[in-house]
Every structure is written in C-alpha cells, then in structure tokens.
Design an enzyme around this catalytic site. Structure first.
Site, mmCIF file in Angstrom:
data_model
loop_
_atom_site.group_PDB
_atom_site.id
_atom_site.type_symbol
_atom_site.label_atom_id
_atom_site.label_comp_id
_atom_site.label_asym_id
_atom_site.label_seq_id
_atom_site.Cartn_x
_atom_site.Cartn_y
_atom_site.Cartn_z
ATOM 1 N N LYS A 150 0.853 -1.197 0.000
ATOM 2 C CA LYS A 150 0.000 0.000 0.000
ATOM 3 C C LYS A 150 0.888 1.245 0.000
ATOM 4 C CE LYS A 150 -1.683 1.584 4.076
ATOM 5 N NZ LYS A 150 -1.405 2.984 4.415
ATOM 6 N N ASN A 151 1.903 1.258 0.867
ATOM 7 C CA ASN A 151 2.693 2.480 1.051
ATOM 8 C C ASN A 151 3.725 2.720 -0.033
ATOM 9 O OD1 ASN A 151 1.126 2.962 3.241
ATOM 10 N ND2 ASN A 151 2.689 2.482 4.773
ATOM 11 N N ARG A 208 -4.845 10.919 4.169
ATOM 12 C CA ARG A 208 -3.793 11.922 4.353
ATOM 13 C C ARG A 208 -2.770 11.870 3.219
ATOM 14 N NH1 ARG A 208 -2.273 14.057 7.837
ATOM 15 N NH2 ARG A 208 -0.106 13.642 7.334
ATOM 16 N N CYS A 243 -4.906 12.639 12.453
ATOM 17 C CA CYS A 243 -5.607 11.356 12.410
ATOM 18 C C CYS A 243 -5.444 10.736 13.804
ATOM 19 C CB CYS A 243 -5.041 10.466 11.325
ATOM 20 S SG CYS A 243 -3.453 9.795 11.743
ATOM 21 N N ARG A 277 0.327 14.782 12.655
ATOM 22 C CA ARG A 277 0.827 14.480 11.304
ATOM 23 C C ARG A 277 0.855 15.727 10.416
ATOM 24 N NH1 ARG A 277 -1.155 8.787 9.528
ATOM 25 N NH2 ARG A 277 0.661 8.943 8.194
ATOM 26 N N PRO A 278 1.576 16.728 10.843
ATOM 27 C CA PRO A 278 1.684 17.952 10.039
ATOM 28 C C PRO A 278 2.447 17.681 8.733
ATOM 29 C CG PRO A 278 3.270 17.966 11.825
ATOM 30 C CD PRO A 278 2.416 16.750 12.041
ATOM 31 N N VAL A 279 2.437 18.670 7.859
ATOM 32 C CA VAL A 279 3.188 18.535 6.599
ATOM 33 C C VAL A 279 4.176 19.695 6.459
ATOM 34 C CG1 VAL A 279 1.462 17.177 5.367
ATOM 35 C CG2 VAL A 279 1.294 19.687 5.354
ATOM 36 N N ASP A 280 4.558 20.295 7.599
ATOM 37 C CA ASP A 280 5.449 21.469 7.565
ATOM 38 C C ASP A 280 6.772 21.164 6.872
ATOM 39 O OD1 ASP A 280 5.653 19.781 9.899
ATOM 40 O OD2 ASP A 280 7.212 21.111 10.611
ATOM 41 N N LEU A 281 7.281 19.940 7.040
ATOM 42 C CA LEU A 281 8.587 19.613 6.434
ATOM 43 C C LEU A 281 8.470 19.530 4.910
ATOM 44 C CD1 LEU A 281 9.866 16.912 8.988
ATOM 45 C CD2 LEU A 281 10.280 19.387 8.982
ATOM 46 N N ASP A 338 4.953 0.894 12.098
ATOM 47 C CA ASP A 338 3.763 0.198 11.581
ATOM 48 C C ASP A 338 3.683 -1.250 12.035
ATOM 49 O OD1 ASP A 338 3.622 1.874 8.334
ATOM 50 O OD2 ASP A 338 3.190 2.520 10.380
ATOM 51 N N ILE A 369 7.981 7.545 16.860
ATOM 52 C CA ILE A 369 7.609 8.198 15.591
ATOM 53 C C ILE A 369 6.331 9.012 15.716
ATOM 54 C CG2 ILE A 369 7.094 7.830 13.138
ATOM 55 C CD1 ILE A 369 9.966 7.064 13.871
ATOM 56 N N ARG A 375 -8.411 -0.523 4.827
ATOM 57 C CA ARG A 375 -7.510 0.441 4.174
ATOM 58 C C ARG A 375 -6.183 -0.208 3.816
ATOM 59 N NH1 ARG A 375 -7.316 6.219 6.871
ATOM 60 N NH2 ARG A 375 -6.173 6.427 4.911
HETATM 61 C C1 EPZ Z 1 4.272 7.115 6.205
HETATM 62 O O1 EPZ Z 1 3.507 8.154 6.788
HETATM 63 C C2 EPZ Z 1 3.362 5.894 6.152
HETATM 64 N N1 EPZ Z 1 2.188 6.180 5.324
HETATM 65 C C3 EPZ Z 1 2.917 5.526 7.571
HETATM 66 O O2 EPZ Z 1 2.156 4.317 7.468
HETATM 67 C C4 EPZ Z 1 4.164 5.234 8.416
HETATM 68 O O3 EPZ Z 1 3.766 4.959 9.738
HETATM 69 C C5 EPZ Z 1 5.086 6.466 8.401
HETATM 70 O O4 EPZ Z 1 5.413 6.795 7.020
HETATM 71 C C6 EPZ Z 1 6.382 6.227 9.159
HETATM 72 O O5 EPZ Z 1 7.043 5.142 8.628
HETATM 73 C C7 EPZ Z 1 2.309 6.088 3.982
HETATM 74 O O6 EPZ Z 1 3.363 5.794 3.449
HETATM 75 C C8 EPZ Z 1 1.057 6.360 3.181
HETATM 76 P P1 EPZ Z 1 6.377 10.646 8.119
HETATM 77 P P2 EPZ Z 1 4.060 9.688 6.733
HETATM 78 O O7 EPZ Z 1 6.222 11.842 7.263
HETATM 79 O O8 EPZ Z 1 4.676 9.943 5.429
HETATM 80 C C9 EPZ Z 1 6.304 13.906 11.571
HETATM 81 C C10 EPZ Z 1 0.334 2.891 7.841
HETATM 82 O O9 EPZ Z 1 -0.110 2.374 8.879
HETATM 83 N N2 EPZ Z 1 6.237 14.869 10.460
HETATM 84 O O10 EPZ Z 1 7.631 9.846 8.049
HETATM 85 O O11 EPZ Z 1 2.948 10.574 7.175
HETATM 86 C C11 EPZ Z 1 4.992 13.137 11.700
HETATM 87 O O12 EPZ Z 1 4.076 13.877 12.479
HETATM 88 C C12 EPZ Z 1 0.769 4.356 7.863
HETATM 89 O O13 EPZ Z 1 0.471 2.288 6.736
HETATM 90 C C13 EPZ Z 1 6.290 16.225 10.746
HETATM 91 O O14 EPZ Z 1 6.394 16.635 11.901
HETATM 92 O O15 EPZ Z 1 5.165 9.616 7.874
HETATM 93 C C14 EPZ Z 1 5.399 11.855 12.373
HETATM 94 O O16 EPZ Z 1 5.482 12.068 13.759
HETATM 95 C C15 EPZ Z 1 0.528 5.003 9.213
HETATM 96 N N3 EPZ Z 1 6.206 17.118 9.724
HETATM 97 C C16 EPZ Z 1 6.805 11.606 11.809
HETATM 98 O O17 EPZ Z 1 7.259 12.872 11.300
HETATM 99 C C17 EPZ Z 1 6.103 16.706 8.413
HETATM 100 O O18 EPZ Z 1 6.049 17.567 7.506
HETATM 101 C C18 EPZ Z 1 6.823 10.575 10.699
HETATM 102 O O19 EPZ Z 1 6.071 11.090 9.634
HETATM 103 C C19 EPZ Z 1 6.052 15.317 8.148
HETATM 104 C C20 EPZ Z 1 6.135 14.414 9.183
#
Ligand code: EPZ
Length: 416
Positions: free
Chosen positions: A22-23, A91, A115, A120-124, A303, A325, A395
C-alpha cells in the site's frame, strides 16, 4: 459498521501470498501525474486507500483502470485542486502537491487533518518545497501553492519524513537543475518510488540512503512497473503464525526489508527461515518479552509496533515498547487490556507483562495497525472476539479474512 468475529485458539497452518505494498503503491500512483504517457502498474493491492487515490487522480484529470492487481493511469488534462472531501479520508493525498507544483506551478490541496495516531503535520514538505521556489499560503483549510518554476535545491530534512521525501522526489524529478535531499527517508517504499520514477526517465541516485540526488529532466514517459510486496502485511502474518503457535509459509515476502522485525521476532523465540521468495515462520516453545523502540528505517518500523505488542502480551516475562515516531499510537493498548493483557503506559512507553492467555471480548479498532493487532489478539484469545470498526483494516490489508480463513482461522465478517 462491519465487524469481525474471530474464534481464537486455532494454530494457523498453510501458505499466504503477500500482496503489493500500500505504502509503495500510493506515492507511485501519485507520480503517474508526472508522466506524458500511459503507466501500467502490476501487483497493486485492492485496498480502500488505492481506490481513493484513483478517485483523486480522476479528479485531477487522469483516466484510470483497475483490473485485478493491474492499474492503468493516463493523464488527460491536469487540474490543480485536491478537494477536502477526498483528502480528509486519506492523508496521503498530500503527495499530489509535489507533482502539481512541478507540472502546473500551482496547487490547491486541502490541508490533511490529523488522524488517530497523531497531528501528522506537513510542515517539512512545505519547507522543502519553499527551498525549491514554491510559495504557500493556508486559506480556509487549503494549502495554496504556486511557483514560477521549481528549481533544484540542497535540502536537509529536520526529520527523515517518508511523505516529505516522496513529495520532494516527485517535485525534483521535473525541476530545473540538481536537488540534494539530506536526511532523506530510507524506507523501501521510498526506494520503490525512486525506481519507478527512474523507469519513467528520471535521474535519481542514492535512494535507500539518507542522501538522495535528483537531476531534473524536462519530461517523464509512461512505463510498466511492478509494485514491491508489502513488508508490513508480511510482518503482520509473521506475528499471526507466532501468536497462534502455527506455521505459515509467506510467498512473495520482502524478507530483506524486514531485518529489524526479523531480529526482534527471533529474539522472542520465533523461528524464521527463507527459501527462494518465501519465508517459513513458526515459533518453538514459549515466547520471551523483548524491548523495542520504533525508529525510521532501517530501525524497527512503527507500523509493526501494535502487532509485536500482542506477541509480548503472550510472552514469558516483561517487555517494553517505546513509540518514537508518532505521539499517539497506543490506542490498541486499552483494547488489548480488555482482552486480559497486562500493559502499563508511561508517556510514549508501554511496559508489557506476559500473561498465560487472553480471553475474548468486544473491542474497537481505532486505526489501521491497531486493528491488525486486535485481529492477532482475537486469533490467540479463548472464545469469540468481536472487532468493531474494521473499516480501518480495509484500508491496508487485502482480503484479510480470506487469507486467514485459508490457513485455518475461524473468522467471519458481520455486515453492520
Ligand atoms: C508514512 O507516513 C506511512 N504512510 C505511515 O504508514 C508510516 O507509519 C510512516 O510513514 C512512518 O514510517 C504512507 O506511506 C502512506 P512521516 P508519513 O512523514 O509519510 C512527523 C500505515 O499504517 N512529520 O515519516 O505521514 C509526523 O508527524 C501508515 O500504513 C512532521 O512533523 O510519515 C510523524 O510524527 C501510518 N512534519 C513523523 O514525522 C512533516 O512535515 C513521521 O512522519 C512530516 C512528518
């Protein structure tokens, strides 16, 4: 709402084929926006999030077809808006931001809400795209982005964000000049996206390491591509073999993308042996508790946190899980306690003391991987466990009841 009824205590025995990831499929589908010819994907899992992504691609002006595990995407006339009604259900829709800016120099994408597992912000994502020349404003819950043209930049992520790395890989593929991503995510799904983009003519190197280089090109062609198998689905079924004291042969299993999980399972007393593209999993004797800390890849994946917790509930002695995480990824704990587990939470650490066994009770799923842990607990618990709100499961796990029933599980879905 549908629920699952699971009669526990049956050792699972037989063969399960792991579906496509999926991911990996989600970002690869978004990357299809970048291509000027049709893309044919195979090994795509039939999951809710995949159908949601295809709906988004159609809203953005693509023709899509989904037959069995094969998806065809062709860009017709690109639009630049990803509406809230759709983004709020998934998301990962934010992954269209990079492609839209690269192609149209504008994007209007609903800001993904939080969620169950965290803000889960997207600031980065936004900070990195700004380094490439994008300008953003937030307006009534939408991210409004624009740029003259994305330019290559040297980016250093504060955190190795999976989605952030994926958005930037897609944006940089068609940007002007070279982009360097430092502290990039090393997850196998990120690597799969990079391989797909290269198959379309992108020039990406270093994927799978923390420094990725992208030389922007003027266009990307369509291609045929097979999505990698789902390592989290595979890890979940490894746990299922162990909690039921059964023996499973997992086909098309990405064994070498699960080193941290395999290491911990072996430490607990689970036996795993690889042969060709399959892995044989069983346990011998009582499981023992271990300590786990979730980390970015190649560390132990968040995960798989909820799933290994169920093994710990049934192990000798105590174990602990530190969730580093996400800030709120222990919703399954209180549900497992309802089944008789002994788990104490302190901040972002769970201390788990093994118990002799679990006893069935009605429980409620809260997010995708928490739901998987409740199914695992139900497979081990005495009696019939009722898992409610299993739309979360749909999902991320393709044909879960079918795959489990085929190896002996007594599991039925009750339409609600
Ligand atoms: C991906 O989410 C996966 N989803 C998640 O899987 C997985 O848990 C996660 O990576 C970590 O491995 C998909 O690939 C669709 P991140 P993502 O950006 O991209 C913080 C599942 O169960 N962060 O690596 O959202 C964030 O809040 C799902 O299949 C910021 O602060 O993960 C989190 O604490 C759940 N600012 C950490 O980083 C940002 O701009 C990891 O987030 C982005 C992230």
């Amino acid at each position: 709402m549908d629920k699952l009824l699971i009669e526990g205590g049956v050792p699972l025995r037989g063969e399960i084929r792991i579906s496509g990831s999926k991911n990996a499929a989600l970002p690869i589908l978004m990357a299809c926006l970048l291509t000027d010819g049709p893309v044919n994907l195979s090994n795509v899992p039939r999951l809710r999030d995949i159908f949601t992504t295809l709906k988004l691609l159609e809203l953005l002006g693509c023709d899509t077809e989904f037959t069995q595990d094969r998806v065809r995407v062709a860009v017709r006339d690109l639009k630049s808006e990803a509406p809230y009604e759709l983004v709020k259900t998934m998301r990962a829709s934010v992954l269209c931001l990079g492609p839209l800016l690269a192609l149209l120099c504008r994007a209007k994408v609903a800001l993904p809400g939080g969620c169950a597992i965290g803000a889960r912000p997207v600031d980065l994502h936004l900070k990195a795209l700004e380094r490439m020349g994008a300008r953003f404003e937030l307006h009534s819950g939408y991210i409004l982005g624009e740029c003259d043209r994305l330019r290559g930049a040297h980016i250093n992520f504060d955190f190795p964000t999976v989605g952030g790395t994926e958005n930037l890989l897609m944006a940089a593929s068609l940007a002007e000049g070279e982009t360097i991503l430092e502290n990039a995510a090393r997850e196998p799904e990120v690597r799969d996206l990079a391989e797909f983009l290269n198959a379309c003519g992108a020039r990406i190197s270093g994927q799978g390491t923390s420094i990725i280089r992208v030389q922007g090109v003027s266009s990307l062609r369509g291609c045929d591509y097979r999505v990698m198998p789902d390592r989290i689905e595979a890890g979940t079924y490894m746990a299922a073999a162990a909690v039921t004291d059964g023996e499973l042969l997992l086909r098309d299993c990405p064994f070498h993308e699960l080193d941290a999980v395999v290491f911990k399972l072996r430490e607990m007393g689970v036996w795993l042996e690889e042969s060709d593209d399959a892995v044989l999993v069983r346990r011998h004797g009582r499981l023992v508790g271990v300590d786990v800390t979730t980390q970015p890849y190649p560390g132990f994946p968040t995960d798989m946190q909820a799933q290994i917790m169920v093994l710990m509930c049934l192990s000798e002695g105590a174990g602990s899980i530190q969730e580093k995480i996400f800030e709120n990824r222990f919703m399954h704990v209180l549900e497992l306690v309802r089944l008789g587990a002994d788990i104490r939470l302190k901040d972002r650490t769970a201390v788990v003391r093994g118990v002799k066994g679990l006893a069935a009770a009605p429980v409620m799923a809260s997010d995708l991987r928490a739901s998987a842990s409740l199914v695992l607990a139900g497979l081990a618990a005495r009696g019939v466990t009722e898992v409610q709100r299993i739309y979360h499961l749909d999902r991320g796990y393709e044909r879960l009841e079918e795959k489990l029933s085929a190896v002996g599980a007594r599991i039925t879905r009750e339409k609600g």
